[in-house]
Write a protein that holds these residues in place. Sequence first.
Motif, PDB file in Angstrom:
ATOM      1  N   ARG A  76      -7.913   7.693  -4.662  1.00  0.00           N
ATOM      2  CA  ARG A  76      -7.986   6.171  -4.871  1.00  0.00           C
ATOM      3  C   ARG A  76      -8.675   5.396  -3.891  1.00  0.00           C
ATOM      4  O   ARG A  76      -8.770   5.854  -2.481  1.00  0.00           O
ATOM      5  CB  ARG A  76      -6.464   5.873  -4.911  1.00  0.00           C
ATOM      6  CG  ARG A  76      -5.825   6.345  -6.153  1.00  0.00           C
ATOM      7  CD  ARG A  76      -4.431   5.526  -6.072  1.00  0.00           C
ATOM      8  NE  ARG A  76      -3.437   6.196  -5.062  1.00  0.00           N
ATOM      9  CZ  ARG A  76      -2.499   5.448  -4.172  1.00  0.00           C
ATOM     10  NH1 ARG A  76      -2.627   4.090  -4.256  1.00  0.00           N
ATOM     11  NH2 ARG A  76      -1.941   6.126  -3.247  1.00  0.00           N
ATOM     12  N   ILE A 110      -7.361   8.793   0.386  1.00  0.00           N
ATOM     13  CA  ILE A 110      -7.428   7.429   0.143  1.00  0.00           C
ATOM     14  C   ILE A 110      -8.544   6.855   0.914  1.00  0.00           C
ATOM     15  O   ILE A 110      -8.615   6.943   2.229  1.00  0.00           O
ATOM     16  CB  ILE A 110      -6.300   6.450   0.630  1.00  0.00           C
ATOM     17  CG1 ILE A 110      -5.051   7.030   0.081  1.00  0.00           C
ATOM     18  CG2 ILE A 110      -6.327   5.140   0.143  1.00  0.00           C
ATOM     19  CD1 ILE A 110      -4.840   6.805  -1.634  1.00  0.00           C
ATOM     20  N   PHE A 138       0.922  -1.193   0.158  1.00  0.00           N
ATOM     21  CA  PHE A 138       0.030  -0.053   0.020  1.00  0.00           C
ATOM     22  C   PHE A 138       0.752   1.232   0.076  1.00  0.00           C
ATOM     23  O   PHE A 138       1.916   1.454   0.648  1.00  0.00           O
ATOM     24  CB  PHE A 138      -0.805   0.093   1.343  1.00  0.00           C
ATOM     25  CG  PHE A 138      -1.667   1.266   1.608  1.00  0.00           C
ATOM     26  CD1 PHE A 138      -2.969   1.180   1.212  1.00  0.00           C
ATOM     27  CD2 PHE A 138      -1.206   2.317   2.322  1.00  0.00           C
ATOM     28  CE1 PHE A 138      -3.707   2.529   1.407  1.00  0.00           C
ATOM     29  CE2 PHE A 138      -1.838   3.445   2.700  1.00  0.00           C
ATOM     30  CZ  PHE A 138      -3.273   3.606   2.400  1.00  0.00           C
ATOM     31  N   TYR A 143      -9.047   1.350  -1.869  1.00  0.00           N
ATOM     32  CA  TYR A 143      -8.577   0.053  -1.664  1.00  0.00           C
ATOM     33  C   TYR A 143      -9.812  -0.579  -1.024  1.00  0.00           C
ATOM     34  O   TYR A 143     -10.533  -0.182  -0.412  1.00  0.00           O
ATOM     35  CB  TYR A 143      -7.358   0.082  -0.817  1.00  0.00           C
ATOM     36  CG  TYR A 143      -6.024   0.573  -1.299  1.00  0.00           C
ATOM     37  CD1 TYR A 143      -5.063  -0.364  -1.903  1.00  0.00           C
ATOM     38  CD2 TYR A 143      -5.722   2.103  -1.404  1.00  0.00           C
ATOM     39  CE1 TYR A 143      -4.078   0.125  -2.232  1.00  0.00           C
ATOM     40  CE2 TYR A 143      -4.414   2.115  -2.101  1.00  0.00           C
ATOM     41  CZ  TYR A 143      -3.668   1.514  -2.420  1.00  0.00           C
ATOM     42  OH  TYR A 143      -2.355   1.819  -2.925  1.00  0.00           O
ATOM     43  N   GLU A 199      -6.097  -2.414  -4.812  1.00  0.00           N
ATOM     44  CA  GLU A 199      -6.744  -1.058  -5.355  1.00  0.00           C
ATOM     45  C   GLU A 199      -7.777  -1.355  -6.250  1.00  0.00           C
ATOM     46  O   GLU A 199      -7.599  -2.070  -7.065  1.00  0.00           O
ATOM     47  CB  GLU A 199      -5.418  -0.357  -5.939  1.00  0.00           C
ATOM     48  CG  GLU A 199      -5.910   1.139  -6.087  1.00  0.00           C
ATOM     49  CD  GLU A 199      -4.710   2.015  -6.661  1.00  0.00           C
ATOM     50  OE1 GLU A 199      -3.575   1.589  -6.279  1.00  0.00           O
ATOM     51  OE2 GLU A 199      -4.985   3.095  -7.087  1.00  0.00           O
TER      52      GLU A 199
END
Lengths: 221, 273
Positions: free
Chosen positions: A195, A30, A22, A197, A206
Motif C-alpha cells: 500500500r 508500506i 494509519f 500513503y 491512502e
Amino acid sequence: MIELENVTFNFSDKGILRDACFHMDDGEFIGILGPNGGGKSTFLNLVLGLLKPQKGSIKVSDANISYISQTTSLNDSSFPATVEEVVGLGLIGNKPKLFLSKAEKSRIKEVLIELGIYELRKKLVSELSGGQAQRVKVAKALVNNPSLVILDEPDSGMDEASHHALIHIVNDLHKKKVSILFVSHHPHDLEEADRVYFIEGGNISEHEIHECQEHHHHVAI
Amino acid sequence: MLQYDFMRIALIVAILLGVALPLVGSTIVHKRLSSSGDALAHSSLAGVAIGLVAGLNPLWTAVIACVVSFLIIELLRKRFSKYSEVGIVVVLSAAIGIAGILSRYASSSNFDSYLFGSIVLISNLELVLTVVLTSVIVAFTLLFGHQIFSGVYSENEAKVRKVPTRVLNFAHSLLLSLTVALGAKVVGSLVISSMLVLPMAVALQFKKGYWMTLLLSVAISVATMVGGLIASYYLDFPPGATIVSLAVAVLLLSFLIRGLMSIASKNKAEKAK
C-alpha cells in the motif's frame, strides 16, 4: 504492528501532521510519498518515538526496528570510525556490552559481504563516496536481523547502481516477511509496496500507486 | 625527583588524570561541544571563589558549581535547540562575572592555586578522589562505551534502538563536571579544558577508527601530563602551564607528521601510476 489514531502534531519548527490515521500489519511493505515539507519526516519521527503527539495515539508493537535515516549524518564527514565499527553499532541496544561476541562479529562480516563492502571494512566512513556511505547505513540497519525496517529517503547521495542495489535489498527483505516502511520521493521505488500513503500539507491519505505517480508528477511540475 | 613524596603523588595524579580527561573529553569533541569544557572550568573557578568567600571547602563548592552549570547548559541547550552554543556562552559569562567579583574578597594565594593549579600540593583527599573518579570513569567507558559511541554517532538512531541516551548523557556530563572540578585544582582551571580537548585533537590527526582514536588520545594525554610535570620540575616552570604548552607542541608536531605522511602517500600513489 503500527497504528496511528487521529494523531495531531503542530510545531512550526518541528513539522506538522493533522488528525492522521494509519495502520501497518506485520510483514507489510508500506510506501510513503509526498512533497518536501509535507509532513513525511514528522510522521516518521512520531512513529519512531522521537516526537510525542499532541493529540491522538500511536501504537508500535515490540518489533526489532532498524532505521535508515535521510541524510548521511553530519558526523560521517569527519567522524573517526571505520566501516565495521559503524556497522557494529546496529547491534547496540538497551543493554550494556563490553565486547562484541564472535557470533556478532561474523554477522557483521556476513552483512558486509552481502552489501559488497567487505573490502572497505577498515576504511574510515569519512573517506567513503556517497553511495558507499549509504551502503554502510543499510548494513548497519540489517546487521541485527530487524523485523521492521524504516527507510527515510535513503537514496540521498547514492549513485544509480547503489540505488538499484538498495531497492533490490528492500524487495528481498519484503519477500522474507520483514516489514518495510519506505519514505521515498520516487514512486517507482515503491512498485512492490502493498500500500502507498501520500502525505501533503500535514494530511495523510491512502492511494493506489498510479494515483501517487500522477500526483507526484503534478507536484514536480 | 622521585625522592620527594609530593612528586611521587603528583606523578600518580598526572597519570590518573591523563587517563580520565580524554575519556570524558572525547565525547564533547565528537559532539562539537569542546567549549563546554571551558564553561565548566570557569564555573569551577566561580565555585572556588564562592567557597573561599563563604569559608567552605573550595573543592566541594567547585564540584557543585560545575554540576549546576552543566544542568543550566543542558536546560539552555533545549531552550535554544538551534543555537546550542548560546547556553555555553551564558554559563561561561556568568561564571567569569561571579569569579571576578568574588575573587576580590578571597585570599589571592588560594584563588591563584585554582587558577593555575597546584599539582605538587595535592592533599590526601584529592588523591583519593582522583583514584576513585578515574576508576569510575574507566569502568563507565568499558561498560557503556559501545552505547556512548552509538549515541555520539547518531543520537536519533541510538534512541530508536532503545539505547538509554538520556541517562548516559546525564551520567557522562556528571563525570565530566566532577573531572573538571577536580582537575582544575590540580592543573588549573585555565588549562583543564585544553587537556579535555588537545589529546583528542592530536589523536584525530592519525585518522584511525573510534576505539583506536580513543586509546591514542589516552596515551597522548598520559605522556603529555607526565612529560609536562617532569619538564616543569627540572625547568622550574609552573606545572599546569608546562603540561598544556607541551600538549600544544605535540599537536603542532602531529600536524607536521600528518602533512609529511600525506605528501609521502601522494608521492607513492604517483609513482604507482
